[in-house]
Design a protein around this motif. Structure first.
Motif, PDB file in Angstrom:
ATOM      1  N   VAL A  14       0.843  -1.206   0.000  1.00 20.41           N
ATOM      2  CA  VAL A  14       0.000   0.000   0.000  1.00 20.41           C
ATOM      3  C   VAL A  14       0.876   1.252   0.000  1.00 20.41           C
ATOM      4  O   VAL A  14       0.614   2.210  -0.744  1.00 20.41           O
ATOM      5  CB  VAL A  14      -0.966  -0.006   1.203  1.00 20.41           C
ATOM      6  CG1 VAL A  14      -1.626   1.362   1.375  1.00 20.41           C
ATOM      7  CG2 VAL A  14      -2.024  -1.077   1.026  1.00 20.41           C
ATOM      8  N   ASN A  15       1.916   1.245   0.809  1.00 18.33           N
ATOM      9  CA  ASN A  15       2.820   2.396   0.859  1.00 18.33           C
ATOM     10  C   ASN A  15       3.528   2.615  -0.475  1.00 18.33           C
ATOM     11  O   ASN A  15       3.706   3.763  -0.920  1.00 18.33           O
ATOM     12  CB  ASN A  15       3.849   2.218   1.976  1.00 18.33           C
ATOM     13  CG  ASN A  15       3.250   2.365   3.360  1.00 18.33           C
ATOM     14  OD1 ASN A  15       2.178   2.956   3.531  1.00 18.33           O
ATOM     15  ND2 ASN A  15       3.923   1.838   4.371  1.00 18.33           N
ATOM     16  N   LEU A  16       3.930   1.517  -1.112  1.00 15.00           N
ATOM     17  CA  LEU A  16       4.569   1.632  -2.425  1.00 15.00           C
ATOM     18  C   LEU A  16       3.603   2.211  -3.449  1.00 15.00           C
ATOM     19  O   LEU A  16       3.970   3.083  -4.250  1.00 15.00           O
ATOM     20  CB  LEU A  16       5.066   0.258  -2.885  1.00 15.00           C
ATOM     21  CG  LEU A  16       6.326  -0.288  -2.210  1.00 15.00           C
ATOM     22  CD1 LEU A  16       6.572  -1.740  -2.612  1.00 15.00           C
ATOM     23  CD2 LEU A  16       7.541   0.574  -2.553  1.00 15.00           C
ATOM     24  N   ALA A  17       2.356   1.742  -3.416  1.00 12.23           N
ATOM     25  CA  ALA A  17       1.344   2.243  -4.356  1.00 12.23           C
ATOM     26  C   ALA A  17       1.094   3.727  -4.144  1.00 12.23           C
ATOM     27  O   ALA A  17       0.984   4.507  -5.100  1.00 12.23           O
ATOM     28  CB  ALA A  17       0.048   1.451  -4.195  1.00 12.23           C
ATOM     29  N   ASN A  18       1.029   4.127  -2.880  1.00  7.72           N
ATOM     30  CA  ASN A  18       0.784   5.533  -2.579  1.00  7.72           C
ATOM     31  C   ASN A  18       1.981   6.419  -2.900  1.00  7.72           C
ATOM     32  O   ASN A  18       1.847   7.645  -2.976  1.00  7.72           O
ATOM     33  CB  ASN A  18       0.389   5.691  -1.111  1.00  7.72           C
ATOM     34  CG  ASN A  18      -1.073   5.374  -0.878  1.00  7.72           C
ATOM     35  OD1 ASN A  18      -1.940   5.817  -1.631  1.00  7.72           O
ATOM     36  ND2 ASN A  18      -1.364   4.596   0.160  1.00  7.72           N
ATOM     37  N   GLY A  19       3.131   5.803  -3.096  1.00  8.72           N
ATOM     38  CA  GLY A  19       4.319   6.559  -3.450  1.00  8.72           C
ATOM     39  C   GLY A  19       4.491   6.779  -4.943  1.00  8.72           C
ATOM     40  O   GLY A  19       5.377   7.524  -5.370  1.00  8.72           O
ATOM     41  N   VAL A  20       3.629   6.140  -5.742  1.00 14.83           N
ATOM     42  CA  VAL A  20       3.709   6.311  -7.201  1.00 14.83           C
ATOM     43  C   VAL A  20       3.187   7.701  -7.566  1.00 14.83           C
ATOM     44  O   VAL A  20       2.061   8.069  -7.223  1.00 14.83           O
ATOM     45  CB  VAL A  20       2.896   5.230  -7.925  1.00 14.83           C
ATOM     46  CG1 VAL A  20       2.898   5.475  -9.435  1.00 14.83           C
ATOM     47  CG2 VAL A  20       3.463   3.845  -7.615  1.00 14.83           C
TER      48      VAL A  20
END
Length: 214
Positions: free
Chosen positions: A27-33
């Motif tokens: 989730v954190n990776l997705a929100n960092g896109v």
């Protein structure tokens, strides 16, 4: 002969904690896109030849006038259904939800006019990584042209590319347009949907990302 000491088997709680940690990381990776919307979904031409442009932005990056329009459309389309439900209509709460820093918005325009939006988030739901579609709202002029279906496909593609398990959404049971629309797209009753009471006024639907195991 060397004796290899067996690692102790993890308890169910430890396994769940490990799984949750993985979900949080995704989730954190997705929100960092910076820009999760693929180029292929930034333009759409309907069957009647209408051209649409689709953009994706965080609520905090949207102009104030766009956020104002988003809330106005939400109120125009959904105020009465909310008022008729046990939830009631809370304008202040809805504005806060739509403008929350975690909120992402797809905004569809045609000839420079805003005609539709989808509020979504990459988030945890029941300890699973999901793309949660909070809203899909269209102006009347943009309905029945395939735009809503196209925007849902965009959400599903972003979920797939960011390794989310599923797309999840909540819909009022008595919404005679939305319920069959989502069913036609392959959305089914989610395991988190309220059970056992005909009085429940909403259902939670989801569509599994087939490239991911549950």
């Amino acid at each position: 002969m060397v004796n290899v000491k067996k690692q102790p088997r993890k308890t169910r709680r430890q396994q769940q904690a490990d799984r949750r940690a993985v979900a949080i990381k995704l989730v954190n990776l997705a929100n960092g896109v910076e820009q999760p919307l693929p180029l292929a979904f930034q333009k759409f031409v309907s069957k009647d030849g209408t051209n649409y442009e689709i953009s994706c932005s965080r609520a905090t990056s949207l102009p104030a006038e766009t956020l104002s329009w988003i809330f106005s459309l939400m109120e125009k389309n959904m105020k009465r259904p909310y008022q008729e439900s046990p939830w009631g209509w809370d304008a202040e709460k809805k504005q806060a939800e739509l403008s929350d820093p975690a909120a992402l918005h797809l905004v569809a325009t045609s000839n420079g006019q805003n005609v539709g939006f989808s509020h979504f988030r990459f988030d945890l739901d029941d300890d699973k990584e999901v793309l949660y579609c909070y809203e899909l709202q269209l102006e009347s002029v943009a309905r029945r042209k395939g735009l809503g279906r196209f925007m849902m496909h965009a959400l599903e593609t972003m979920a797939l590319q960011n390794q989310m398990q599923r797309v999840v959404l909540t819909v009022f049971k008595n919404n005679a347009t939305a319920v069959p629309f989502f069913h036609a797209l392959g959305y089914k009753l989610d395991s988190t949907s309220p059970q056992g009471s005909d009085a429940q006024h909403y259902v939670i639907l989801s569509k599994q990302n087939l490239s991911r195991a549950d």
